[in-house]
Design an enzyme around this catalytic site. Structure first.
Site, short mmCIF file in Angstrom:
data_model
loop_
_atom_site.label_atom_id
_atom_site.label_comp_id
_atom_site.label_asym_id
_atom_site.label_seq_id
_atom_site.Cartn_x
_atom_site.Cartn_y
_atom_site.Cartn_z
N CYS A 4 0.85 -1.19 0.00
CA CYS A 4 0.00 0.00 0.00
C CYS A 4 0.89 1.24 0.00
O CYS A 4 1.91 1.30 0.69
CB CYS A 4 -0.90 -0.01 1.23
N CYS A 34 -7.38 -0.60 8.34
CA CYS A 34 -6.30 0.37 8.15
C CYS A 34 -5.84 0.86 9.51
O CYS A 34 -6.64 1.33 10.32
CB CYS A 34 -6.76 1.54 7.30
N CYS A 76 1.82 22.57 4.13
CA CYS A 76 1.83 21.11 4.01
C CYS A 76 2.93 20.65 3.07
O CYS A 76 3.03 19.46 2.76
CB CYS A 76 0.47 20.61 3.53
#
EC number: 2.1.1.190
Length: 443
Positions: free
Chosen positions: A89, A171, A399
């Site tokens: 993933c 998850c 960010c």
């Protein structure tokens, strides 16, 4: 005549061979860095100080890439990733590194990149904004994967460096109530006649419950809608279908928009509106922003890239006259509604493309303080208008440290000094992080 590439024997041999390397440090994407025959070698999954066995996968003039085969001498900071899909993933890429070292690495990376633009060594505050390192995400978008041979549908995330989807049933960084929905949702979607019409599934944990938005590429049969509606009511979640044009259809009994709470305020948001995925860290981040900016009643504060009012409303609560600017019309409308919901009348919102010429904007003028929270592209165009705004303080929430470093040059040139720099660990277990920087006008 078409020409086909054929690897030279020596080159193919070099790529297939396994070599032992000593890892020196991590790069800005969290990959280990070693040296081999005068070249830098990037090794995802390797940690500083480790001796590793790798296979070269790519050779360039000045660097190479390699796949980690075996760790011969492990770092004391290495830990066993709890996620069974780790390495496949593409979501979390630092689960193998202990949390204290993750924070140290991110502080170092943030300080290094901003120091280069400042042309001096910059110190990052050690009291970073952080929270729980697992099950922290309150929102996630899951892709659907339909196996053409078995006709079975799976939910998951994109594979690292690929468009392929890795099917998952839980998850480790998703909020537990959302993680526990993945497997039941996959079972439900496999019962639908129109499962080939399904796109992504977006799950959100809000203060008023769980929300799910299912993207469809074509209308579903009424029988499918009944199955979805029964599932939603049984599990007490709000379920919406989203069509090709973005239109939403509620399939559950509740029609209230999701909202989150912040500093005693209620901030509603529509599906598709941006919100910070880490609610706990967002609370702490906003609190730190209020502390650093030190707003007083009556001051005029401009909040650029304001979204639904994540910073604007707390600023207004402190008595400031706030102007929020956002490029998405729907989010501007939601920000106005949020101000009304909370009984705040000392703020106004405008819609503007902040990457364009702002000369004619009615809100552009002298202000006391400026707050920016841009997307990864940064705020370079907006900061070109600093001389017209002349704020005493600028708080930049970023960010993307690279954009922050680039944009800070404009602030330095305009006479500002970087007085505080802090890490905001919005995304534990990944190399991604946010930074908060306070600039103050020297003269």
């Amino acid at each position: 005549m078409a020409q086909f590439f054929k690897a030279k024997p020596n080159q193919a041999k070099k790529l297939s061979q396994k070599i032992a390397l000593k890892v020196q440090r991590l790069d800005h994407l969290g990959a280990g860095i070693a040296e081999h025959q005068g070249k830098v070698v990037f090794i995802p999954g390797a940690l500083p100080g480790e001796t590793v066995e790798v296979q070269l996968t790519e050779q360039k003039k000045n660097y190479a890439r390699a796949k980690l085969q075996r760790v011969s001498e492990a770092s004391p900071d290495r830990q066993t990733p709890p996620c069974p899909w780790y390495g496949k993933c593409g979501g979390c890429d630092l689960q193998h590194l202990s949390l204290p070292r993750q924070l140290e690495y991110k502080r170092q990376a943030l300080g290094d990149i901003v120091s280069r633009s400042a042309a001096q060594t910059v110190t990052v505050n050690t009291d970073e904004v952080s929270g729980d390192s697992w099950h922290y995400r309150r929102r996630a978008r899951l892709a659907t994967l339909l196996d053409k041979e078995t006709n079975q549908l799976a939910l998951g995330f994109r594979e690292e460096g690929s468009k392929s989807v890795v099917g998952i049933d839980s998850c480790a960084v998703l909020a537990r109530p959302l993680s526990e929905l993945i497997s039941p949702f996959a079972t439900l979607l496999n019962r639908l006649k129109g499962k080939q019409r399904l796109g992504h599934l977006e799950l959100t944990q809000a203060a008023n419950g769980l929300f799910a938005v299912l993207r469809v590429t074509a209308p579903l049969a009424q029988s499918d809608k009944k199955l979805l509606s029964a599932f939603a009511d049984e599990r007490q979640i709000a379920l919406l279908l989203q069509g090709n044009e973005g239109e939403l259809e509620f399939l559950s009994s509740g029609h209230e928009l999701p909202y989150y709470q912040l500093d005693g305020l209620k901030l509603a948001f529509a599906p598709g509106n941006f919100i910070q995925v880490n609610g706990e860290v967002n609370q702490a981040m906003v609190a730190q922003a209020m502390n650093w900016l030190d707003v007083h009643a009556g001051e005029r504060v401009l909040d650029l890239f304001c979204g639904v009012g994540n910073f604007s409303l707390p600023l207004a609560k402190q008595g400031a006259e706030v102007v929020g600017v956002e490029g998405v019309p729907e989010m501007v409308a939601q920000a106005k509604q949020n101000a009304a919901i909370n009984g705040l009348d000392n703020l106004s919102f405008y819609c503007a493309d902040l990457s364009e010429d702002l000369a004619a904007e009615p809100w552009l003028g002298k202000i006391d303080k400026l707050l920016l929270d841009p997307a990864r592209a940064g705020a370079y165009e907006s900061l070109k208008w600093l001389k017209k705004m002349k704020p005493a303080k600028v708080l930049y929430v970023s960010c993307n440290p690279a954009s922050l470093a680039r944009d800070s040059v404009l602030l330095f040139e305009a006479g500002y000094q970087l007085t505080r720099l802090g890490l905001v660990d919005m995304f534990p277990q990944t190399h991604h992080s946010e930074g908060m920087a306070l600039f103050e006008l020297v003269n």
